[in-house]
Design a protein around this motif. Structure first.
Motif, PDB file in Angstrom:
ATOM      1  N   GLU A  37       0.836  -1.204   0.000  1.00 18.84           N
ATOM      2  CA  GLU A  37       0.000   0.000   0.000  1.00 18.84           C
ATOM      3  C   GLU A  37       0.873   1.257   0.000  1.00 18.84           C
ATOM      4  O   GLU A  37       0.626   2.214  -0.738  1.00 18.84           O
ATOM      5  N   THR A  38       1.933   1.223   0.796  1.00 18.30           N
ATOM      6  CA  THR A  38       2.805   2.397   0.869  1.00 18.30           C
ATOM      7  C   THR A  38       3.534   2.620  -0.456  1.00 18.30           C
ATOM      8  O   THR A  38       3.669   3.764  -0.913  1.00 18.30           O
ATOM      9  N   VAL A  89       1.186   4.303  -2.717  1.00 19.61           N
ATOM     10  CA  VAL A  89       1.002   5.721  -2.367  1.00 19.61           C
ATOM     11  C   VAL A  89       2.199   6.539  -2.834  1.00 19.61           C
ATOM     12  O   VAL A  89       2.054   7.662  -3.338  1.00 19.61           O
ATOM     13  N   LEU A  90       3.370   5.965  -2.667  1.00 23.11           N
ATOM     14  CA  LEU A  90       4.590   6.698  -3.047  1.00 23.11           C
ATOM     15  C   LEU A  90       4.834   6.645  -4.564  1.00 23.11           C
ATOM     16  O   LEU A  90       5.732   7.336  -5.066  1.00 23.11           O
ATOM     17  N   GLY A  91       4.096   5.796  -5.271  1.00 25.37           N
ATOM     18  CA  GLY A  91       4.250   5.701  -6.725  1.00 25.37           C
ATOM     19  C   GLY A  91       5.533   4.998  -7.137  1.00 25.37           C
ATOM     20  O   GLY A  91       6.097   5.308  -8.193  1.00 25.37           O
ATOM     21  N   LEU A 126       9.282   2.329   5.321  1.00 20.54           N
ATOM     22  CA  LEU A 126       8.744   1.961   6.641  1.00 20.54           C
ATOM     23  C   LEU A 126       8.278   3.198   7.404  1.00 20.54           C
ATOM     24  O   LEU A 126       7.275   3.169   8.108  1.00 20.54           O
ATOM     25  N   CYS A 135       6.986   5.701   6.212  1.00 15.92           N
ATOM     26  CA  CYS A 135       5.764   6.247   5.595  1.00 15.92           C
ATOM     27  C   CYS A 135       4.616   5.236   5.622  1.00 15.92           C
ATOM     28  O   CYS A 135       3.575   5.465   5.000  1.00 15.92           O
ATOM     29  N   THR A 136       4.814   4.120   6.283  1.00 18.32           N
ATOM     30  CA  THR A 136       3.827   3.037   6.234  1.00 18.32           C
ATOM     31  C   THR A 136       2.782   3.158   7.341  1.00 18.32           C
ATOM     32  O   THR A 136       3.117   3.421   8.506  1.00 18.32           O
ATOM     33  N   ALA A 137       1.533   2.947   6.918  1.00 17.32           N
ATOM     34  CA  ALA A 137       0.436   2.952   7.894  1.00 17.32           C
ATOM     35  C   ALA A 137       0.271   1.533   8.435  1.00 17.32           C
ATOM     36  O   ALA A 137      -0.383   0.701   7.808  1.00 17.32           O
TER      37      ALA A 137
END
Lengths: 127, 600
Positions: free
Chosen positions: A49-50, A53-55, A77, A79-81
């Motif tokens: 998922e991250t 999001v980061l592309g 890591l 930036c990970t939810a």
């Protein structure tokens, strides 16, 4: 529980060095982020998922398993939810309802009950 | 939990002595007021309504005198410096931010400010943030998720900042916190419970954790939040009074409460194991408003911790703890309506098993903080009606051949009036003088500006008091009768209310005020002037409510240096960070920016 420091260089160099096998890499990743409650699938889902999001066009498996991606993994890591830690704690409910049971009268009629000829149970509130 | 040491025994004796002293002084003042009023009331002969009025004045005087004694104790009482560990805390802390359909921007701006403020503190790695959403609107939930993702990327707070949404929101905020404990409580030693509008300095948070680690019997540590962020006149007055009066008044509260202190539901650090073991609350039997889930859970949780032997402490010296508040009287009354229902519900648990006498006293105080308004109103109404039921004067009582005229009690009435006035003014005046003598007035704009601010605050709040009385009385009546007439308007984001919106919310007060004056003119003309200080603000309620909700007037006062608070004068980096975060958007954490950093 000893949770981790995601920004710790030690933690991430450990992660980066763990490219020998998937099992070891994920175990080390769990240890480095202090999340023994997360299984491999959950970790991969979070990282995927991250990356979306980061592309970044990179699979989560490659990110974890490749030695060359240690710095990127560290950033991803951060930036990970992640889901909340699953460390349940028992929290019993206490009843605060006031019982109208008269004291000292468990098995006999109360003074009031004797006078009125009514057993003490009649004074108790149901529920 | 085990008992305390010799030190805590001595402290316990000290608390008991202070409670006894405050009670004796309060009773003395109450008896004085009642005897004076009794003398006035019997001047035209006693009747049943006089008995009612004496009872009502006794209740009101006791409540007023108790507040004054608490404030005086705050001036006289200097608490010991709390113990605190010197090194880094061992236990992990979760900062809980419950949200419920709130505007996301300000909520996550506060989280960002606290996060950055904490990063400057050693040991910050042991602290995580949890946004606990109970939102019911789908758009609010989506906005929260987007704001969470943006904050996560901006702060690079993966593994430190969590978001969880639950539905249904069983048990409201208490259920929300309990859900966290049951899911993740085992991962943390402490939890800092906040409200969506709470803001705290990182340094203050770390100090609270250190104090918690220094006292293993401490179950809950409450800080004193200062009100910030309001721009209306009403809001600025609220901020000013909470800044200059609340710390000393709170010391008085702490002096009386000792180890059975208060919990205000937010800006408090809680030992998770203590909370889990003691604070689970089953719904009350019966239907709402008195049955069902306990609404005002904080007071009850404090009592539950105390009954299991945990210390619940209020440290008024902790600075850097902030909250926001309603910006105008309508919003204030709406919040009060919720709190009123919660506090009145506590009547049902007043006799719950094993609560200490002092905790029961706290519960009674909470209930009475709302019942005092109807008591006051009932006293006013009964005083207006008193001349109608008073017996005719007896000029010949049979003992004297000469007529005996009723003894005028003007002096006693004036003395009682000044006495009540003194009880109302004395606490604030004492706290202002204390701030000046301790050279703290500069934090409120200086001696002269602080004095003018205090005078204006007293004047305007005195004018607003009858309006508060009417709102609270209506709330109590609605709850007792199980009705809710709803609220007619929603104010704008800055808290401004137009005259027409104000009129639609308070026309019934104007009608009541006019009716009261008309009644007094017809049936009790001697009371007409006495009624004016209460009736006139009611007649003018729409004007007063919209005037005090003016941002323009609030900003004018600010430019004149009035109603300043320490964060206005000294500034606070955490507030500045929050404002900067609210103005700025999320950082660009895209693949391009990662490439620019050389990591992708």
């Amino acid at each position: 529980m000893e949770l981790r420091s995601l920004t710790s260089q030690d933690g991430h160099s450990q992660t980066g060095a763990a490219a020998l096998s998937g099992e070891t890499a994920f175990d080390l990743l769990r240890a480095s982020i202090g999340r023994p409650d997360l299984d491999d699938a959950s970790l991969l889902a979070c990282l995927t998922e991250t990356l979306d999001v980061l592309g970044l066009e990179l699979s989560a498996e490659d990110l974890v398993l490749s030695e060359d991606n240690a710095q990127l993994l560290s950033t991803v890591l951060r930036c990970t939810a992640f889901p909340q830690p699953r460390f349940p704690m028992a929290m019993p409910d206490h009843s605060l309802n006031v019982s109208l049971t008269l004291p000292f009268a468990a098995k006999r009629t109360s003074t009031l009950g004797r006078i009125a000829g009514v057993p003490v149970r009649a004074f108790r509130r149901k529920g | 939990m085990s008992g305390g040491s010799g030190g805590s025994f001595r402290a316990g004796i000290g608390v008991q002595s202070r409670r006894l002293g405050a009670l004796v002084l309060t009773l003395t003042l109450t008896i004085g007021a009642v005897s004076m009023f009794g003398t006035i009331a019997q001047s035209d002969g006693y009747d049943w309504l006089d008995v009612v009025r004496v009872g009502l004045i006794a209740i009101s005087a006791f409540w007023l005198a108790w507040g004054t004694c608490t404030a005086l104790l705050g001036v006289l009482f200097t608490p010991d410096t709390p113990d605190s560990i010197s090194g880094l805390p061992e236990g992990r802390t979760a900062i809980l931010v419950p949200v419920y359909n709130e505007s996301c921007g300000p909520v996550f701006a506060r989280i960002e400010a606290m996060y950055r403020s904490l990063q400057a503190e050693p040991g910050w790695e042991a602290i995580d943030f949890h946004v606990l959403s109970d939102s019911t609107r789908a758009d609010a939930v989506e906005a929260e998720k987007a704001a969470y993702r943006a904050a996560l990327l901006k702060l690079e707070a993966g593994g430190r900042l969590y978001y969880r949404h639950r539905s249904p929101n069983v048990g409201r905020k208490a259920g929300n916190i309990a859900d966290f404990v049951r899911t993740s409580g085992g991962a943390y030693a402490y939890m800092l419970v906040l409200d969506a509008d709470s803001l705290m300095r990182g340094k203050t948070i770390m100090e609270m954790v250190r104090r918690m680690e220094a006292e293993p019997r401490l179950g809950l540590l409450q800080s004193l939040p200062q009100t910030i962020g309001l721009k209306t006149l009403f809001g600025r007055m609220l901020q000013y009074s909470s800044g200059i009066y609340a710390p000393t008044f709170t010391r008085g509260v702490a002096a009386l409460q000792g180890d059975a202190g208060p919990f205000w539901g937010h800006n408090a650090l809680i030992r998770v194991a203590a909370f889990a073991g003691s604070c689970g609350m089953a719904p009350l039997t019966g239907k709402p408003p008195f049955g069902g889930h306990i609404l005002s859970h904080d007071t009850v949780e404090a009592a539950l911790l105390a009954r299991d032997g945990w210390i619940v402490r209020l440290d008024a010296d902790l600075e850097g703890s902030y909250e926001e508040a309603p910006p105008n009287m309508i919003e204030f009354a709406k919040r009060d309506r919720r709190w009123c229902q919660g506090n009145l519900q506590h009547a049902k648990i007043l006799l719950a098993p094993r609560f200490s006498l002092w905790n029961r006293t706290n519960i009674v105080q909470g209930i009475f903080s709302y019942l005092s308004s109807p008591v006051w109103l009932f006293f006013l109404v009964s005083s207006l009606a008193a001349p109608l039921v008073a017996p005719p004067p007896v000029y010949f009582d049979g003992h004297s051949p000469f007529p005996v005229f009723p003894h005028p009690e003007t002096t006693t009435a004036l003395a009682l009036l000044f006495g009540v006035g003194a009880l109302l003014i004395l606490p604030k005046a004492t706290l202002l003088v204390r701030a000046i003598l301790r050279r703290e007035a500069w934090r409120y704009g200086g001696k002269i500006r602080a004095t003018i601010s205090s005078f204006l605050e007293l004047l305007i709040t005195s004018m607003l008091a009858p309006i508060h009385m009417m709102f609270q009385t209506r709330s109590v009546m609605q709850i007792v009768l199980g009705a809710d007439s709803g609220w007619p308007t929603a104010s704008r984001d800055d808290g401004t209310i137009s005259f027409w919106e104000s009129l639609s919310a308070s026309w019934w007060m104007s009608v009541t005020g006019v009716a009261g004056l008309f009644f007094a003119h017809l049936f009790a003309p001697e009371l007409w002037y006495w009624l004016l200080p209460v009736a006139l603000p009611l007649v003018l309620a729409p004007v007063l409510i919209s005037f005090t909700a003016s941002v323009w007037v609030g900003n004018l006062c600010h430019r004149l240096g009035l109603f300043l608070i320490p964060s206005d004068v000294e500034g606070d980096p955490v507030i500045e960070m929050m404002e900067a975060a609210e103005e700025g958007g999320a950082d660009d954490v895209s693949a391009a920016s990662l490439q620019a950093r050389g990591v992708a």
